[in-house]
Design a protein around this motif. Structure first.
Motif, PDB file in Angstrom:
ATOM      1  N   THR A 171       0.817  -1.221   0.000  1.00  0.00           N
ATOM      2  CA  THR A 171       0.000   0.000   0.000  1.00  0.00           C
ATOM      3  C   THR A 171       0.848   1.268   0.000  1.00  0.00           C
ATOM      4  O   THR A 171       0.386   2.322  -0.470  1.00  0.00           O
ATOM      5  CB  THR A 171      -0.932   0.015   1.225  1.00  0.00           C
ATOM      6  OG1 THR A 171      -0.140  -0.123   2.415  1.00  0.00           O
ATOM      7  CG2 THR A 171      -1.947  -1.110   1.157  1.00  0.00           C
ATOM      8  N   THR A 174       3.867   3.759  -4.769  1.00  0.00           N
ATOM      9  CA  THR A 174       3.236   4.423  -5.914  1.00  0.00           C
ATOM     10  C   THR A 174       4.010   4.014  -7.153  1.00  0.00           C
ATOM     11  O   THR A 174       5.241   4.154  -7.209  1.00  0.00           O
ATOM     12  CB  THR A 174       3.255   5.950  -5.760  1.00  0.00           C
ATOM     13  OG1 THR A 174       2.534   6.312  -4.579  1.00  0.00           O
ATOM     14  CG2 THR A 174       2.606   6.622  -6.968  1.00  0.00           C
ATOM     15  N   VAL A 194      -1.376  -1.020  -4.579  1.00  0.00           N
ATOM     16  CA  VAL A 194      -0.526   0.145  -4.838  1.00  0.00           C
ATOM     17  C   VAL A 194      -1.340   1.309  -5.399  1.00  0.00           C
ATOM     18  O   VAL A 194      -2.480   1.134  -5.860  1.00  0.00           O
ATOM     19  CB  VAL A 194       0.613  -0.200  -5.823  1.00  0.00           C
ATOM     20  CG1 VAL A 194       1.423  -1.383  -5.332  1.00  0.00           C
ATOM     21  CG2 VAL A 194       0.066  -0.459  -7.229  1.00  0.00           C
ATOM     22  N   THR A 195      -0.735   2.489  -5.390  1.00  0.00           N
ATOM     23  CA  THR A 195      -1.291   3.643  -6.095  1.00  0.00           C
ATOM     24  C   THR A 195      -0.657   3.683  -7.476  1.00  0.00           C
ATOM     25  O   THR A 195       0.573   3.616  -7.601  1.00  0.00           O
ATOM     26  CB  THR A 195      -0.981   4.945  -5.345  1.00  0.00           C
ATOM     27  OG1 THR A 195      -1.580   4.882  -4.042  1.00  0.00           O
ATOM     28  CG2 THR A 195      -1.539   6.146  -6.093  1.00  0.00           C
ATOM     29  N   GLN A 197      -0.006   5.508 -11.170  1.00  0.00           N
ATOM     30  CA  GLN A 197      -0.013   6.707 -12.002  1.00  0.00           C
ATOM     31  C   GLN A 197       0.311   6.275 -13.427  1.00  0.00           C
ATOM     32  O   GLN A 197       1.404   5.777 -13.696  1.00  0.00           O
ATOM     33  CB  GLN A 197       1.013   7.726 -11.505  1.00  0.00           C
ATOM     34  CG  GLN A 197       0.679   8.346 -10.164  1.00  0.00           C
ATOM     35  CD  GLN A 197       1.599   9.502  -9.805  1.00  0.00           C
ATOM     36  OE1 GLN A 197       2.278  10.070 -10.662  1.00  0.00           O
ATOM     37  NE2 GLN A 197       1.628   9.859  -8.535  1.00  0.00           N
TER      38      GLN A 197
END
Length: 255
Positions: A171, A174, A194-195, A197
């Motif tokens: 978690t 990123t 995960v984040t 992008q």
């Protein structure tokens, strides 16, 4: 030199040794499998094609497969391979460099280009989905995914050379990735904690990594190695085993 493209960022590799040697070795095999045979290679030129010029599309930078050299020439494994193949087959060609991978795939499926060239995965679930709107040549390269991080980052994301989903699915991480690639779909399937992008181009993904906005990026392993070889700011953390097969793509209705 391709139309519609520009020089790659400093992050992209500026050269790749040994590509021409490998291309020379693989040309005969690919053309023979494609049905041109030894005669077409060594005994006589190919007959004049009905269409004399092919429009070739790509998406840079993605070293060592497609990128610009220091003189702003479009080069790379894919570039040299397809140029040699179409030239030996009696065609001339013109290049279009698309700003992102999505635009390239839309161009070939919509017959905006004759052939899409860009380390395009043709197998697994992603390849099956792509086969609905385009079709592929025989594969010419086997690859895996890779994890690329800043060299200055001392975090040990992968305790072993092969990175697993368990290693990366934290978690606190990123992750940066290029949209609609197999890298992106692998993250969606395996890194749900995960984040993420996502960005249209590799250039943008490298920029956010260099800025420290993401912890690492997931990208095809050969490209990760090419980028790291050209810029000491980046390091390949490890390999994600996926066994992807690259191929060139044409429109579904192209005979």
């Amino acid at each position: 030199m391709a139309e519609g493209g520009g020089a790659p960022p400093a992050e992209a590799m500026r050269g790749s040794k040994g590509i021409s040697v490998v291309v020379t070795a693989i040309i005969a095999v690919v053309l023979f499998v494609a049905g041109l045979g030894v005669g077409a290679l060594f005994l006589a030129p190919a007959p004049p094609p009905a269409k004399e010029k092919l429009l070739l599309g790509t998406n840079t930078p993605f070293p060592p497969f497609e990128y610009y050299d220091a003189n702003d020439n479009l080069v790379g494994f894919d570039i040299e391979l397809i140029q040699e193949m179409v030239t030996r087959s009696g065609y001339t060609y013109e290049w279009r460099d698309y700003t992102d991978f999505t635009a390239l795939l839309l161009a070939v499926s919509g017959e905006g280009v004759d052939i899409a060239i860009g380390a395009i995965t043709s197998n697994l679930a992603t390849g099956a989905e792509r086969n609905k709107s385009m079709k592929f040549t025989n594969s010419y390269y086997e690859a895996d995914q890779g994890v690329l991080k800043l060299t200055s980052d001392t975090t040990n994301y992968c305790p072993n050379p092969d990175c697993t989903a368990d290693d990366l699915n934290k978690t606190q991480f990123t992750v940066g990735v290029q949209d609609i690639t197999t890298s992106y779909y692998w993250i969606l399937d395996n890194l749900k904690a995960v984040t993420v992008q996502k960005f249209p181009s590799v250039t943008q993904v490298l920029q956010v990594l260099q800025a420290g906005s993401v912890d690492f990026i997931v990208i095809d392993k050969p490209a990760a190695e090419g980028i790291a070889a050209g810029n000491a700011a980046f390091t390949v953390e490890g390999t994600i085993q996926t066994n992807e097969l690259y191929a060139f793509a044409v429109a579904k209705a192209d005979p």
